[in-house]
Design a protein around this motif. Structure first.
Motif, short mmCIF file in Angstrom:
data_model
loop_
_atom_site.label_atom_id
_atom_site.label_comp_id
_atom_site.label_asym_id
_atom_site.label_seq_id
_atom_site.Cartn_x
_atom_site.Cartn_y
_atom_site.Cartn_z
N THR A 224 0.86 -1.17 0.00
CA THR A 224 0.00 0.00 0.00
C THR A 224 0.90 1.23 0.00
OG1 THR A 224 -1.97 1.02 0.96
CG2 THR A 224 -0.30 0.22 2.50
N ASP A 225 0.31 2.39 -0.21
CA ASP A 225 1.08 3.63 -0.27
C ASP A 225 1.09 4.35 1.06
OD1 ASP A 225 1.92 3.41 -2.89
OD2 ASP A 225 0.19 4.45 -3.71
N ASP A 226 2.00 5.31 1.17
CA ASP A 226 2.16 6.06 2.41
C ASP A 226 1.12 7.16 2.59
OD1 ASP A 226 3.02 7.88 0.52
OD2 ASP A 226 5.02 8.16 1.38
N ASP A 227 0.20 7.27 1.64
CA ASP A 227 -0.87 8.26 1.75
C ASP A 227 -2.25 7.61 1.59
OD1 ASP A 227 -0.79 7.64 -0.94
OD2 ASP A 227 -0.70 9.71 -1.63
N THR A 228 -2.32 6.29 1.78
CA THR A 228 -3.57 5.55 1.60
C THR A 228 -3.92 4.87 2.91
OG1 THR A 228 -3.02 5.15 -0.72
CG2 THR A 228 -4.72 3.76 0.26
N VAL A 229 -4.94 5.36 3.60
CA VAL A 229 -5.36 4.78 4.87
C VAL A 229 -6.32 3.63 4.56
CG1 VAL A 229 -6.49 5.19 7.08
CG2 VAL A 229 -5.06 6.98 6.05
N PRO A 230 -5.90 2.39 4.85
CA PRO A 230 -6.73 1.24 4.50
C PRO A 230 -7.89 1.03 5.48
CG PRO A 230 -4.77 0.50 5.62
CD PRO A 230 -4.64 1.99 5.47
N PRO A 231 -8.96 0.36 5.02
CA PRO A 231 -10.02 -0.01 5.96
C PRO A 231 -9.46 -0.90 7.06
CG PRO A 231 -10.64 -0.49 3.68
CD PRO A 231 -9.20 -0.10 3.67
N ILE A 232 -10.11 -0.94 8.20
CA ILE A 232 -9.63 -1.68 9.37
C ILE A 232 -9.52 -3.19 9.09
CG2 ILE A 232 -11.86 -2.05 10.49
CD1 ILE A 232 -9.31 -0.71 12.67
N ASP A 233 -10.28 -3.69 8.12
CA ASP A 233 -10.26 -5.12 7.81
C ASP A 233 -9.53 -5.41 6.49
OD1 ASP A 233 -12.13 -3.99 6.10
OD2 ASP A 233 -13.71 -5.44 6.56
N TRP A 234 -8.72 -4.49 6.04
CA TRP A 234 -8.04 -4.63 4.74
C TRP A 234 -7.15 -5.86 4.70
CZ3 TRP A 234 -2.70 -3.51 3.41
CH2 TRP A 234 -2.46 -3.45 2.04
N VAL A 235 -6.27 -6.03 5.67
CA VAL A 235 -5.37 -7.18 5.68
C VAL A 235 -6.18 -8.47 5.75
CG1 VAL A 235 -3.56 -8.41 6.95
CG2 VAL A 235 -3.42 -5.92 6.66
N GLU A 236 -7.14 -8.53 6.65
CA GLU A 236 -7.96 -9.73 6.80
C GLU A 236 -8.65 -10.10 5.49
OE1 GLU A 236 -11.84 -11.42 9.22
OE2 GLU A 236 -11.08 -9.44 9.72
N ASN A 237 -9.28 -9.13 4.85
CA ASN A 237 -10.01 -9.42 3.61
C ASN A 237 -9.08 -9.90 2.50
OD1 ASN A 237 -12.70 -9.01 4.40
ND2 ASN A 237 -12.43 -6.80 4.24
N LEU A 238 -7.91 -9.31 2.39
CA LEU A 238 -7.00 -9.75 1.34
C LEU A 238 -6.44 -11.13 1.62
CD1 LEU A 238 -5.09 -6.48 0.47
CD2 LEU A 238 -6.81 -7.67 -0.87
N VAL A 239 -6.15 -11.43 2.86
CA VAL A 239 -5.62 -12.75 3.19
C VAL A 239 -6.71 -13.80 2.96
CG1 VAL A 239 -4.74 -14.20 5.06
CG2 VAL A 239 -3.91 -11.87 4.81
N ARG A 240 -7.94 -13.50 3.32
CA ARG A 240 -9.03 -14.47 3.21
C ARG A 240 -9.48 -14.71 1.77
NH1 ARG A 240 -9.93 -16.27 7.72
NH2 ARG A 240 -9.78 -15.09 9.62
N ARG A 241 -9.32 -13.75 0.93
CA ARG A 241 -9.83 -13.90 -0.45
C ARG A 241 -8.78 -14.53 -1.35
NH1 ARG A 241 -14.43 -10.93 -1.69
NH2 ARG A 241 -15.04 -9.56 0.01
#
Length: 142
Positions: free
Chosen positions: A103-120
């Motif tokens: 991700t970029d240094d100016d992009t605030v990800p959703p709180i479940d971003w890591v979880e959703n990417l790992v699960r999908r």
């Protein structure tokens, strides 16, 4: 949840084919953007996924980037690169993870971003591009 709370980590880890949880990392390239990076790292450290590492590839910032990384307890890499691609490639060569998310240094990800990417399995359905699927999965979101 209070924005100042620590890691949420409420999700169950995803197991790989060997029955062990995937070793997951997030890689954030940056240069002279400490203030925005601070917000990104604050959110990354509060993800719902329970176990992952955050790495920052810093291309010789002249601001307080290193201190921001230390504040959040993330791994800081001092990198000589002058472009994003090289900065990511250089750090990737030192990492040993099953799944690396960018991700970029100016992009605030959703709180479940890591979880959703790992699960999908279909990372493209979450707005990401699968770069490679060999011994590692890498996903770019920007």
């Amino acid at each position: 949840m209070d924005e100042n709370d620590g890691r949420v980590g409420s999700a169950e880890p995803v197991l790989g084919p060997d029955g062990q949880p995937y070793r997951v990392a997030v890689l954030v390239p940056t240069i002279n953007n400490a203030d925005e990076l601070d917000g990104v790292l604050a959110r990354l450290m509060r993800q719902t996924y329970p176990s992952y590492e955050v790495n920052v590839s810093d291309s010789k910032s002249k601001d307080h980037t290193k201190e921001v990384c230390e504040k959040h307890g993330v791994t800081w890499f001092d990198d000589d690169s002058t472009n994003r691609a090289d900065a990511c490639t250089n750090v990737l060569q030192t990492m040993d993870h099953d799944l690396v998310l960018f991700t970029d240094d100016d992009t605030v990800p959703p709180i479940d971003w890591v979880e959703n990417l790992v699960r999908r399995e279909g990372l493209k359905s979450y707005g990401c591009e699968r770069i490679s699927y060999t011994s590692k999965i890498t996903s770019s979101c920007w």
